[in-house]
Design a protein around this motif. Structure first.
Motif, mmCIF file in Angstrom:
data_model
loop_
_atom_site.group_PDB
_atom_site.id
_atom_site.type_symbol
_atom_site.label_atom_id
_atom_site.label_comp_id
_atom_site.label_asym_id
_atom_site.label_seq_id
_atom_site.Cartn_x
_atom_site.Cartn_y
_atom_site.Cartn_z
ATOM 1 N N THR A 199 -31.604 -4.312 31.401
ATOM 2 C CA THR A 199 -31.684 -4.948 30.811
ATOM 3 C C THR A 199 -30.325 -5.113 29.881
ATOM 4 N N LEU A 200 -29.971 -4.117 29.161
ATOM 5 C CA LEU A 200 -28.385 -3.566 28.371
ATOM 6 C C LEU A 200 -27.840 -3.997 28.982
ATOM 7 N N GLU A 201 -27.077 -4.018 29.754
ATOM 8 C CA GLU A 201 -26.054 -4.503 30.620
ATOM 9 C C GLU A 201 -25.951 -6.142 30.549
ATOM 10 N N ILE A 202 -26.656 -6.685 31.257
ATOM 11 C CA ILE A 202 -27.252 -8.383 31.023
ATOM 12 C C ILE A 202 -26.688 -8.865 29.736
ATOM 13 N N CYS A 203 -27.278 -7.915 28.731
ATOM 14 C CA CYS A 203 -27.501 -8.495 27.313
ATOM 15 C C CYS A 203 -25.820 -8.542 27.157
ATOM 16 N N ARG A 204 -25.100 -7.355 27.514
ATOM 17 C CA ARG A 204 -23.554 -7.017 27.171
ATOM 18 C C ARG A 204 -23.238 -8.376 27.513
ATOM 19 N N PHE A 238 -36.542 -2.790 22.058
ATOM 20 C CA PHE A 238 -37.167 -2.609 20.001
ATOM 21 C C PHE A 238 -36.177 -1.829 19.079
ATOM 22 N N SER A 239 -36.230 -0.491 19.422
ATOM 23 C CA SER A 239 -35.047 -0.170 18.951
ATOM 24 C C SER A 239 -33.368 -0.565 18.832
ATOM 25 N N VAL A 240 -32.856 -0.714 20.176
ATOM 26 C CA VAL A 240 -31.509 -1.772 20.466
ATOM 27 C C VAL A 240 -31.296 -3.124 19.198
ATOM 28 N N ASP A 245 -31.323 -2.053 15.871
ATOM 29 C CA ASP A 245 -29.416 -1.999 15.901
ATOM 30 C C ASP A 245 -28.277 -2.558 15.596
ATOM 31 N N GLY A 246 -29.011 -3.409 16.178
ATOM 32 C CA GLY A 246 -28.085 -4.397 16.407
ATOM 33 C C GLY A 246 -28.358 -5.787 14.808
ATOM 34 N N PHE A 247 -29.344 -5.236 14.585
ATOM 35 C CA PHE A 247 -29.394 -6.169 13.464
ATOM 36 C C PHE A 247 -28.856 -5.517 12.430
ATOM 37 N N ALA A 252 -24.203 -2.790 19.327
ATOM 38 C CA ALA A 252 -25.225 -1.854 18.741
ATOM 39 C C ALA A 252 -26.196 -1.668 20.907
ATOM 40 N N ILE A 253 -25.299 -2.069 21.367
ATOM 41 C CA ILE A 253 -25.463 -1.952 23.049
ATOM 42 C C ILE A 253 -24.155 -0.871 23.245
ATOM 43 N N ASP A 254 -23.649 -1.043 22.603
ATOM 44 C CA ASP A 254 -21.759 0.324 23.099
ATOM 45 C C ASP A 254 -22.449 1.451 22.795
ATOM 46 N N LYS A 255 -22.867 1.696 21.726
ATOM 47 C CA LYS A 255 -23.397 2.823 20.906
ATOM 48 C C LYS A 255 -24.523 3.580 21.790
ATOM 49 N N GLU A 256 -25.703 2.108 22.538
ATOM 50 C CA GLU A 256 -26.558 2.664 22.977
ATOM 51 C C GLU A 256 -25.944 3.479 24.571
ATOM 52 N N PHE A 257 -25.269 2.520 24.983
ATOM 53 C CA PHE A 257 -24.286 3.503 26.096
ATOM 54 C C PHE A 257 -23.463 4.409 26.065
ATOM 55 N N ALA A 258 -22.946 4.619 24.973
ATOM 56 C CA ALA A 258 -22.559 5.785 24.928
ATOM 57 C C ALA A 258 -22.910 7.044 24.083
ATOM 58 N N ARG A 259 -24.840 6.715 23.997
ATOM 59 C CA ARG A 259 -25.652 7.539 23.268
ATOM 60 C C ARG A 259 -26.283 7.792 25.212
ATOM 61 N N ALA A 260 -26.799 7.291 26.098
ATOM 62 C CA ALA A 260 -27.013 7.368 27.671
ATOM 63 C C ALA A 260 -26.213 8.470 28.100
#
Length: 221
Positions: free
Chosen positions: A5-10, A38-40, A43-45, A82-90
């Motif tokens: 989902t994150l990849e598609i949204c990115r 929700f958390s991502v 973060d986006g907001f 926000a998505i990039d930061k989530e990728f970095a955390r993962a």
């Protein structure tokens, strides 16, 4: 599924950003805000709010379809950040806590000997190690507060888990012997402690039990 989902949204956000078309960006934002966890999304907001402040404007909530071109573009940037930061955390998590990652992301498999619950570098924490630490911690707490019923319940729970671990995960004569001695020690404390009246006697009993545990580890291991 969340990673996909994150990849598609990115990808959708990047395509919308590159298009420089307000309508495309609005459509992408509507899709992304309804699809992200929700958390991502939160973060986006927050990331978008920071972009607004950096450009001298105050962010406020408004319907996505009413965003002007510049606001839409800043929202796109915020959600991409926000998505990039989530990728970095993962990535950091999978690189530094591989044991936990394996437990979370691999398929079902049977309980194994010396099952590793946590790994960081060369350091590992197995089921057996965790139960030992919990057992010592509870006994130390009981030495300080021998009349605390919560500690008694915690001690009983740890003993039950130790028994299960002994049945499911034991190897070698020395290991079996040590585990049986630990369980016997815990059992005797559980039986004798309720019969003692003074807190001093209870504290002394638990303290002696803790010393016995350490002696078992030293001599039998």
């Amino acid at each position: 599924m969340e990673q996909l989902t994150l990849e598609i949204c990115r990808v959708k956000l990047q395509e919308a950003f590159d298009s420089n078309d307000r309508g495309v960006m609005v459509n992408a934002l509507q899709y992304v805000t309804s699809s992200l966890p929700f958390s991502v999304a939160y973060d986006g907001f927050e990331e978008t709010r920071l972009i607004f402040y950096a450009n001298g404007r105050r962010a406020c909530k408004i319907s996505i379809d009413k965003l002007d071109f510049l606001s839409a573009k800043w929202n796109i940037q915020g959600y991409m950040n926000a998505i990039d930061k989530e990728f970095a955390r993962a990535k950091f998590y999978s690189s530094n806590y591989s044991g936990a990652s394996e437990r979370l992301f691999v398929g079902d498999r049977p309980f194994e000997q010396k099952e590793v619950l946590y790994r960081r570098g060369a350091d590992e924490l197995s089921v057996e190690g965790l139960l030992k630490v919990c057992g010592y911690a509870v006994k130390l707490a009981q030495v300080v507060e021998p009349d605390n019923k919560l500690y008694d319940k915690s001690s009983a729970a740890v003993s039950v888990f130790k028994g299960l671990e002994f049945v499911l995960n034991n190897e070698g004569k020395d290991s079996k012997c040590a585990k049986m001695l630990h369980l016997a020690n815990d059992f005797l404390v559980g039986v004798v402690k309720p019969s003692l009246v003074s807190n001093g006697a209870k504290s002394a009993l638990v303290g002696m039990s803790l010393l016995v545990d350490l002696a078992i580890e030293f001599f039998v291991g």
